[in-house]
Design a protein around this motif. Structure first.
Motif, PDB file in Angstrom:
ATOM      1  N   SER A 100       0.821  -1.228   0.000  1.00  0.00           N
ATOM      2  CA  SER A 100       0.000   0.000   0.000  1.00  0.00           C
ATOM      3  C   SER A 100       0.846   1.264   0.000  1.00  0.00           C
ATOM      4  N   GLY A 101       0.187   2.358  -0.364  1.00  0.00           N
ATOM      5  CA  GLY A 101       0.820   3.669  -0.299  1.00  0.00           C
ATOM      6  C   GLY A 101       1.108   4.063   1.141  1.00  0.00           C
ATOM      7  N   VAL A 102       0.184   3.750   2.016  1.00  0.00           N
ATOM      8  CA  VAL A 102       0.402   4.155   3.410  1.00  0.00           C
ATOM      9  C   VAL A 102       1.597   3.405   3.991  1.00  0.00           C
ATOM     10  N   GLN A 103       1.822   2.189   3.536  1.00  0.00           N
ATOM     11  CA  GLN A 103       3.013   1.499   4.041  1.00  0.00           C
ATOM     12  C   GLN A 103       4.281   2.103   3.457  1.00  0.00           C
ATOM     13  N   ALA A 152       7.742  13.171  -1.080  1.00  0.00           N
ATOM     14  CA  ALA A 152       6.643  13.641  -1.937  1.00  0.00           C
ATOM     15  C   ALA A 152       5.612  12.536  -2.055  1.00  0.00           C
ATOM     16  N   ASP A 153       4.413  12.813  -1.573  1.00  0.00           N
ATOM     17  CA  ASP A 153       3.324  11.853  -1.720  1.00  0.00           C
ATOM     18  C   ASP A 153       2.626  12.180  -3.038  1.00  0.00           C
ATOM     19  N   GLU A 154       2.830  11.305  -4.011  1.00  0.00           N
ATOM     20  CA  GLU A 154       2.302  11.548  -5.368  1.00  0.00           C
ATOM     21  C   GLU A 154       1.222  10.539  -5.744  1.00  0.00           C
ATOM     22  N   VAL A 155       0.493  10.014  -4.748  1.00  0.00           N
ATOM     23  CA  VAL A 155      -0.456   8.931  -5.066  1.00  0.00           C
ATOM     24  C   VAL A 155      -1.583   9.384  -6.006  1.00  0.00           C
ATOM     25  N   TYR A 156      -1.827  10.699  -6.085  1.00  0.00           N
ATOM     26  CA  TYR A 156      -2.910  11.178  -6.967  1.00  0.00           C
ATOM     27  C   TYR A 156      -2.387  11.752  -8.286  1.00  0.00           C
ATOM     28  N   ASP A 157      -1.139  11.443  -8.653  1.00  0.00           N
ATOM     29  CA  ASP A 157      -0.554  12.163  -9.802  1.00  0.00           C
ATOM     30  C   ASP A 157      -1.299  11.954 -11.118  1.00  0.00           C
ATOM     31  N   SER A 208      -2.974  17.307  -3.686  1.00  0.00           N
ATOM     32  CA  SER A 208      -3.210  17.208  -2.253  1.00  0.00           C
ATOM     33  C   SER A 208      -4.541  16.558  -1.910  1.00  0.00           C
ATOM     34  N   ASN A 209      -4.487  15.702  -0.920  1.00  0.00           N
ATOM     35  CA  ASN A 209      -5.667  15.266  -0.198  1.00  0.00           C
ATOM     36  C   ASN A 209      -5.596  16.012   1.125  1.00  0.00           C
ATOM     37  N   PRO A 210      -6.465  16.934   1.423  1.00  0.00           N
ATOM     38  CA  PRO A 210      -7.806  17.129   0.897  1.00  0.00           C
ATOM     39  C   PRO A 210      -7.979  18.328  -0.062  1.00  0.00           C
ATOM     40  N   TRP A 268      -6.733  -3.663  -2.306  1.00  0.00           N
ATOM     41  CA  TRP A 268      -5.702  -4.626  -2.697  1.00  0.00           C
ATOM     42  C   TRP A 268      -4.419  -4.466  -1.903  1.00  0.00           C
ATOM     43  N   ARG A 269      -4.203  -3.275  -1.388  1.00  0.00           N
ATOM     44  CA  ARG A 269      -3.042  -2.929  -0.588  1.00  0.00           C
ATOM     45  C   ARG A 269      -1.734  -3.162  -1.333  1.00  0.00           C
ATOM     46  N   VAL A 270      -1.548  -2.390  -2.373  1.00  0.00           N
ATOM     47  CA  VAL A 270      -0.267  -2.461  -3.080  1.00  0.00           C
ATOM     48  C   VAL A 270       0.135  -1.067  -3.575  1.00  0.00           C
ATOM     49  N   ALA A 306      -3.532  18.023   5.374  1.00  0.00           N
ATOM     50  CA  ALA A 306      -3.053  16.838   4.670  1.00  0.00           C
ATOM     51  C   ALA A 306      -3.688  15.594   5.271  1.00  0.00           C
ATOM     52  N   TRP A 307      -3.722  14.558   4.480  1.00  0.00           N
ATOM     53  CA  TRP A 307      -4.137  13.253   4.976  1.00  0.00           C
ATOM     54  C   TRP A 307      -3.322  12.978   6.243  1.00  0.00           C
ATOM     55  N   PRO A 308      -3.966  12.604   7.348  1.00  0.00           N
ATOM     56  CA  PRO A 308      -3.255  12.598   8.637  1.00  0.00           C
ATOM     57  C   PRO A 308      -2.179  11.528   8.786  1.00  0.00           C
ATOM     58  N   HIS A 365       3.849   6.169  -3.635  1.00  0.00           N
ATOM     59  CA  HIS A 365       2.812   5.962  -4.641  1.00  0.00           C
ATOM     60  C   HIS A 365       2.010   4.688  -4.365  1.00  0.00           C
ATOM     61  N   SER A 366       0.961   4.510  -5.174  1.00  0.00           N
ATOM     62  CA  SER A 366       0.016   3.434  -4.891  1.00  0.00           C
ATOM     63  C   SER A 366      -0.818   3.100  -6.117  1.00  0.00           C
ATOM     64  N   PHE A 367      -1.304   1.872  -6.175  1.00  0.00           N
ATOM     65  CA  PHE A 367      -2.260   1.487  -7.221  1.00  0.00           C
ATOM     66  C   PHE A 367      -3.689   1.870  -6.840  1.00  0.00           C
ATOM     67  N   SER A 368      -3.898   2.252  -5.578  1.00  0.00           N
ATOM     68  CA  SER A 368      -5.255   2.415  -5.038  1.00  0.00           C
ATOM     69  C   SER A 368      -6.131   3.376  -5.832  1.00  0.00           C
ATOM     70  N   LYS A 369      -5.605   4.573  -6.099  1.00  0.00           N
ATOM     71  CA  LYS A 369      -6.483   5.653  -6.578  1.00  0.00           C
ATOM     72  C   LYS A 369      -6.664   5.639  -8.089  1.00  0.00           C
ATOM     73  N   SER A 370      -5.582   5.365  -8.839  1.00  0.00           N
ATOM     74  CA  SER A 370      -5.684   5.420 -10.295  1.00  0.00           C
ATOM     75  C   SER A 370      -6.450   4.229 -10.859  1.00  0.00           C
TER      76      SER A 370
HETATM   77  C1  PLP Z   1      -2.436  11.452   0.247  1.00  0.00           C
HETATM   78  C2  PLP Z   1      -2.528   9.968   0.358  1.00  0.00           C
HETATM   79  N1  PLP Z   1      -1.416   9.251   0.396  1.00  0.00           N
HETATM   80  C3  PLP Z   1      -1.440   7.919   0.481  1.00  0.00           C
HETATM   81  C4  PLP Z   1      -2.635   7.245   0.540  1.00  0.00           C
HETATM   82  C5  PLP Z   1      -2.541   5.761   0.662  1.00  0.00           C
HETATM   83  O1  PLP Z   1      -3.271   4.980  -0.167  1.00  0.00           O
HETATM   84  P1  PLP Z   1      -3.187   3.415  -0.042  1.00  0.00           P
HETATM   85  O2  PLP Z   1      -2.659   3.085   1.304  1.00  0.00           O
HETATM   86  O3  PLP Z   1      -4.569   2.921  -0.258  1.00  0.00           O
HETATM   87  O4  PLP Z   1      -2.254   2.961  -1.105  1.00  0.00           O
HETATM   88  C6  PLP Z   1      -3.833   7.946   0.537  1.00  0.00           C
HETATM   89  C7  PLP Z   1      -5.132   7.273   0.670  1.00  0.00           C
HETATM   90  O5  PLP Z   1      -6.152   7.877   0.933  1.00  0.00           O
HETATM   91  C8  PLP Z   1      -3.778   9.348   0.433  1.00  0.00           C
HETATM   92  O6  PLP Z   1      -4.894  10.101   0.401  1.00  0.00           O
END
Ligand code: PLP
Length: 393
Positions: A98-101, A202-207, A174-176, A248-250, A123-125, A237-242
């Motif tokens: 996952s991205g959070v990991q 740099a958190d680029e998960v929404y790029d 940015s989230n949010p 799936w947590r990757v 920011a996402w906490p 980065h993450s597969f979650s959002k795109s």
């Molecule tokens: C800014 C940001 N970074 C990372 C993540 C992590 O996503 P995930 O753990 O699902 O890959 C999120 C999920 O909401 C996010 O908003």
């Protein structure tokens, strides 16, 4: 009888106030759920089929800690194609669960207990909480809203640096906020980090969720385009959002070789590696995902405009138009308890939003709407929200 207590260093880590609101909502029926950062649409069929195929082909065993070599090669090729950046799949990328990991590992690898982390907020906490889990202190620097665009408070950043400061985390898109760092701001962050000898995370998960490019599907330029591979720069980065793969947590982490080597060692003690068949499914998402992504982006842009339109002209409310991600972050004049506001809204209208206070400094007084849901959910949700706001609560 005396009982052993939980470590005081983890007792300090605050609860996620998004979860707190969600837990109330999950105990209720018929809620229009816009509090989490995900769509209600399932993972596309071609990705699910890829996972089934992978399982049938035997991708059910342990892999390398850094992830399957084929997945890392696919990610390196993706960066070559999307950003013109040359990455070594063997030493500069690790696949994570996952991205959070990725965020947690990256932060853990650069902070010592007592260090200080700068975080651009709202920011996402999870970034601030990960730094606290590493026994570091967090200084949150709020993005000022200038006219209709958020900016970076470089003066605030300069003033916050001390000899203990070790890293700076920012999220773009940015989230949010939906704010996207422009080239000048990226350069400013890079120069600031170099000057003060900081890690720049740099958190680029929404790029890929970007509406202000020359065409839909064009990614926000990664900081990796500007930085060298010897810079202390880390990308999350993450597969979650795109690819609608939140469950799936990757995800993945890109960084300087020494950091990736250490993160590869550390992940062994957390989850060993990302799920094997999910890594294979991720490869398919990268290879075949562009058409589906383009359709999703079209739909997201329509959703964004639908929500902006629904909230237009409500007295006391400012809603900056976001360039990326899938959130609106309206600010309501006089609002001092966004959690109470979201709870009341939930109870009275069954619309679930995330309270601005959950996103740290600069977040109170606002609330976050995730507009990734289908229009059949968004339309009634916006109608109820607008009615609630017009009633002057
Ligand atoms: C800014 C940001 N970074 C990372 C993540 C992590 O996503 P995930 O753990 O699902 O890959 C999120 C999920 O909401 C996010 O908003």
């Amino acid at each position: 009888m005396q009982m052993p207590s939980i470590a005081s260093s983890v007792e300090m880590v605050p609860r996620s106030r998004i979860r707190e609101l969600a837990e109330i909502a999950m105990s209720m029926d018929g809620v229009l759920r816009l509090y989490f950062g995900e769509s209600n649409l399932p993972t596309p069929e071609y990705i699910k089929q890829a996972a089934v195929r992978a399982m049938n082909e035997g991708f059910t065993f342990y892999t390398e800690n850094a992830g399957l070599p084929s997945t890392r090669r696919a990610l390196a090729a993706h960066y070559g194609k999307m950003h013109g950046v040359d990455l070594d799949p063997a030493t500069e990328i690790i696949v994570t669960a996952s991205g959070v990991q990725a965020l947690n590992l990256g932060i853990r690898a650069v902070l010592d207990p007592g260090d200080e982390a700068l975080v651009l907020t709202p920011a996402w906490p999870n970034g601030s909480s990960s730094a606290m889990m590493a026994n570091a202190t967090v200084k949150q620097i709020a993005h000022p809203l200038c006219g209709d665009r958020y900016r970076i408070d470089f003066e605030g950043l300069e003033a916050a640096v001390t000899p203990r400061t070790r890293m700076l985390l920012y999220t773009s898109p940015s989230n949010p906020l939906g704010w996207v760092a422009n080239a000048e701001e990226q350069q400013g962050l890079l120069e600031f980090s170099r000057r003060h000898n900081l890690w720049l995370i740099a958190d680029e998960v929404y790029d890929r969720l970007y509406y202000a490019g020359s065409r839909l599907g064009e990614p926000v330029p990664s900081i990796l385009r500007m930085a060298t591979r010897d810079d202390a720069v880390v990308v999350i980065h993450s597969f979650s959002k795109s690819y609608c793969m939140t469950g799936w947590r990757v995800g993945w982490l890109i960084g300087r070789r020494d950091l990736i080597a250490k993160a590869t060692q550390l992940i062994e003690f957390v989850v060993s590696h990302a799920p094997t068949f999910a890594q294979k499914a991720g490869e398919t998402a990268l290879a075949e995902g562009e058409e589906e992504l383009a359709r999703m982006l079209e739909r997201l842009r329509q959703n964004r405009d639908l929500c902006l339109q629904a909230l237009h002209g409500i007295a006391g409310m400012t809603v900056p138009k976001p360039d990326g991600a899938f959130y609106l972050f309206p600010r309501l004049e006089g609002l001092t308890d966004s959690f109470g506001f979201c709870r009341d809204l939930l109870m009275e209208t069954r619309v679930g939003l995330a309270p601005g206070v959950a996103f740290g400094n600069g977040g109170e007084g606002s609330f976050r709407i995730c507009y990734a849901a289908e229009q059949s959910i968004l339309e009634p949700a916006m109608e109820r929200l607008a009615r609630f706001l017009r009633a002057g609560v």
